[in-house]
Design an enzyme around this catalytic site. Structure first.
Site, PDB file in Angstrom:
ATOM      1  N   TYR A  84      34.951  -2.183  25.508  1.00 52.17           N
ATOM      2  CA  TYR A  84      34.639  -1.159  24.503  1.00 52.17           C
ATOM      3  C   TYR A  84      34.001   0.067  25.153  1.00 52.17           C
ATOM      4  O   TYR A  84      34.365   1.204  24.849  1.00 52.17           O
ATOM      5  CB  TYR A  84      33.682  -1.704  23.432  1.00 52.17           C
ATOM      6  CG  TYR A  84      34.245  -2.779  22.540  1.00 52.17           C
ATOM      7  CD1 TYR A  84      35.590  -2.825  22.195  1.00 52.17           C
ATOM      8  CD2 TYR A  84      33.414  -3.757  22.023  1.00 52.17           C
ATOM      9  CE1 TYR A  84      36.086  -3.814  21.361  1.00 52.17           C
ATOM     10  CE2 TYR A  84      33.905  -4.746  21.184  1.00 52.17           C
ATOM     11  CZ  TYR A  84      35.237  -4.769  20.855  1.00 52.17           C
ATOM     12  OH  TYR A  84      35.729  -5.740  20.033  1.00 52.17           O
ATOM     13  N   ASP A 128      48.747   4.301  38.458  1.00 53.39           N
ATOM     14  CA  ASP A 128      48.077   4.740  39.680  1.00 53.39           C
ATOM     15  C   ASP A 128      48.307   3.734  40.806  1.00 53.39           C
ATOM     16  O   ASP A 128      47.905   2.571  40.697  1.00 53.39           O
ATOM     17  CB  ASP A 128      46.581   4.905  39.407  1.00 53.39           C
ATOM     18  CG  ASP A 128      45.860   5.655  40.493  1.00 53.39           C
ATOM     19  OD1 ASP A 128      46.354   5.698  41.642  1.00 53.39           O
ATOM     20  OD2 ASP A 128      44.786   6.210  40.202  1.00 53.39           O
ATOM     21  N   HIS A 153      45.903  12.617  36.985  1.00 48.85           N
ATOM     22  CA  HIS A 153      45.819  11.442  37.855  1.00 48.85           C
ATOM     23  C   HIS A 153      44.445  10.809  37.738  1.00 48.85           C
ATOM     24  O   HIS A 153      43.433  11.488  37.896  1.00 48.85           O
ATOM     25  CB  HIS A 153      46.109  11.862  39.293  1.00 48.85           C
ATOM     26  CG  HIS A 153      46.044  10.735  40.271  1.00 48.85           C
ATOM     27  ND1 HIS A 153      45.441  10.872  41.485  1.00 48.85           N
ATOM     28  CD2 HIS A 153      46.504   9.475  40.211  1.00 48.85           C
ATOM     29  CE1 HIS A 153      45.540   9.727  42.142  1.00 48.85           C
ATOM     30  NE2 HIS A 153      46.181   8.866  41.386  1.00 48.85           N
TER      31      HIS A 153
END
Length: 157
Positions: free
Chosen positions: A118, A69, A22
């Protein structure tokens, strides 16, 4: 062969998605993204590949098994177009359709500036490189928990 799994999900990808916990993140990126060099810095340490598949199709496969989530405002994020943070290229609009379908509700992407994307990707659990030829087909998804409605609770076991 396993039943009810998207055929794009090979053993390496399934293992990585299952091993994530999670709050861990997965990057799904286009063919222009520096996937190999970024993936070397992730938890998994190497790139996973879905060559020949576009980003929206890869997202559909991954989100068929990966819950997003629900405890964060933006479990799905996209790389911003340089010079126009509000632009939504076709690949991102198509990806948004896949995310909304997987979640059964509108789950808008948050945007991340290219270089910040990035850096964030280096902190991910893993990177899945696609064959997406269109630019800005780069996304980050935060894994949630699978709250299966039929799962027995601790008190009923």
């Amino acid at each position: 062969m396993l039943k009810n799994l998207d055929p794009l999900l090979n053993a390496d990808i399934l293992h990585a998605l299952c091993a994530m916990g999670h709050g861990d993140e997965v990057v799904i990126c286009d063919a222009n993204f520096p996937a190999d060099s970024v993936a070397r810095q992730t938890v998994l340490g190497h790139v996973l590949r879905l060559d020949g598949v576009n980003a929206p199709r890869a997202i559909r496969a991954v989100l068929s098994v990966l819950p997003l989530d629900s405890f964060v405002d933006h479990p799905a994020e996209r790389m911003e177009v340089v010079g126009d943070a509000n632009a939504l290229p076709a690949v991102q609009r198509e990806a948004q359709t896949e995310v909304d379908a997987a979640e059964g509700r509108a789950t808008p992407f948050a945007s991340i500036e290219r270089f910040a994307f990035y850096e964030r990707a280096k902190q991910a659990y893993c990177v899945i490189a696609t064959g997406e030829a269109r630019g800005y087909g780069c996304f980050i998804f935060k894994k949630g928990v699978n709250l299966a409605p039929d799962a027995p609770s601790e008190s009923t076991r």
